[in-house]
Design a protein around this motif. Structure first.
Motif, PDB file in Angstrom:
ATOM      1  N   UNK A 145      -5.961  29.886  27.174  1.00 50.88           N
ATOM      2  CA  UNK A 145      -4.891  29.927  26.175  1.00 50.88           C
ATOM      3  C   UNK A 145      -5.039  28.772  25.184  1.00 50.88           C
ATOM      4  N   UNK A 146      -5.317  27.562  25.675  1.00 47.26           N
ATOM      5  CA  UNK A 146      -5.504  26.420  24.776  1.00 47.26           C
ATOM      6  C   UNK A 146      -6.686  26.653  23.843  1.00 47.26           C
ATOM      7  N   UNK A 147      -7.753  27.222  24.379  1.00 50.96           N
ATOM      8  CA  UNK A 147      -8.944  27.487  23.581  1.00 50.96           C
ATOM      9  C   UNK A 147      -8.645  28.499  22.477  1.00 50.96           C
ATOM     10  N   UNK A 148      -7.924  29.577  22.836  1.00 49.92           N
ATOM     11  CA  UNK A 148      -7.584  30.606  21.858  1.00 49.92           C
ATOM     12  C   UNK A 148      -6.562  30.086  20.850  1.00 49.92           C
ATOM     13  N   UNK A 149      -5.602  29.288  21.304  1.00 47.34           N
ATOM     14  CA  UNK A 149      -4.584  28.746  20.400  1.00 47.34           C
ATOM     15  C   UNK A 149      -5.195  27.964  19.243  1.00 47.34           C
ATOM     16  N   UNK A 150      -6.351  27.354  19.461  1.00 49.65           N
ATOM     17  CA  UNK A 150      -7.018  26.584  18.406  1.00 49.65           C
ATOM     18  C   UNK A 150      -7.497  27.473  17.263  1.00 49.65           C
ATOM     19  N   UNK A 151      -7.575  28.798  17.501  1.00 45.77           N
ATOM     20  CA  UNK A 151      -8.112  29.711  16.494  1.00 45.77           C
ATOM     21  C   UNK A 151      -7.062  30.620  15.868  1.00 45.77           C
ATOM     22  N   UNK A 152      -5.798  30.469  16.255  1.00 46.98           N
ATOM     23  CA  UNK A 152      -4.757  31.361  15.736  1.00 46.98           C
ATOM     24  C   UNK A 152      -3.616  30.562  15.122  1.00 46.98           C
ATOM     25  N   UNK A 153      -2.855  31.263  14.311  1.00 44.34           N
ATOM     26  CA  UNK A 153      -1.654  30.657  13.714  1.00 44.34           C
ATOM     27  C   UNK A 153      -0.506  31.636  13.799  1.00 44.34           C
TER      28      UNK A 153
END
Length: 191
Positions: A183-191
């Motif tokens: 989740x942390x990894x994906x959160x870095x790529x979304x807004x």
């Protein structure tokens, strides 16, 4: 006692659970603030936080809107090589869309064994509190729920909620650590 879920339909039970839980919690007034005395900073417990095995930096202007991301675009938020670094050796993701108004979009990454999998999904805004326990996903607050066969993490992102579910034959804190890290990894790529 928790009942095991059907391994062939992880998205449906998880999405259905999220929709049912949201329906039960929406429409009512939020709980009244507790009248318990305030505690000092040292007496408060911070939500659990995991340091992911890999991280990434994506400039804000290059981040994808989670609310408008299609199911195939959700599959592109993380690669199978990156998932392997979180302990999940899986096949390429398969896009999934369930329901209507708005549909729950997701991407299912299955292991060859069919027992372990990762689901990355976009739920409507306001679903971030569906988990049972609070967690910290870097700078973003979230919640998680550990069940017999999976651990699901939710985090609010703009006008949507990121859902990451790590599934195993018998889920434990390892699945929750993986779901939080992913989740942390994906959160870095979304807004």
């Amino acid at each position: 006692m928790r009942r095991p879920t059907n391994s062939a339909a992880v998205l449906v039970p998880t999405a259905a659970l999220a929709v049912v839980l949201a329906a039960c919690t929406s429409g009512g007034a939020p709980p009244a603030p507790s009248s318990a005395p305030a505690t000092s900073g040292s007496d408060r417990t911070e939500p659990e936080s995991v340091t992911p095995s890999i991280t990434r930096e994506v400039p804000p202007q290059q981040r994808r809107s989670l609310a408008s991301a299609s199911a195939p675009q959700l599959c592109g938020l993380i690669t199978v090589d990156e998932l392997a670094q979180f302990g999940y050796t899986v096949r390429p993701g398969v896009p999934r869309e369930i329901g209507f108004e708005p549909p729950v979009r997701g991407c299912q990454f299955e292991a060859d064994s069919g027992v372990r999998s990762i689901l990355i999904a976009s739920q409507p805004a306001g679903y971030a509190g569906l988990g049972e326990d609070e967690v910290r996903l870097g700078e973003v607050p979230g919640t998680e729920t550990l069940r017999a066969n999976d651990c699901t993490v939710f985090a609010g992102v703009g006008e949507a909620t990121l859902q990451v579910t790590a599934k195993a034959a018998e889920a434990d804190s390892d699945e929750c650590d993986a779901a939080q890290g992913i989740a942390q990894y994906v959160l870095a790529a979304v807004r």
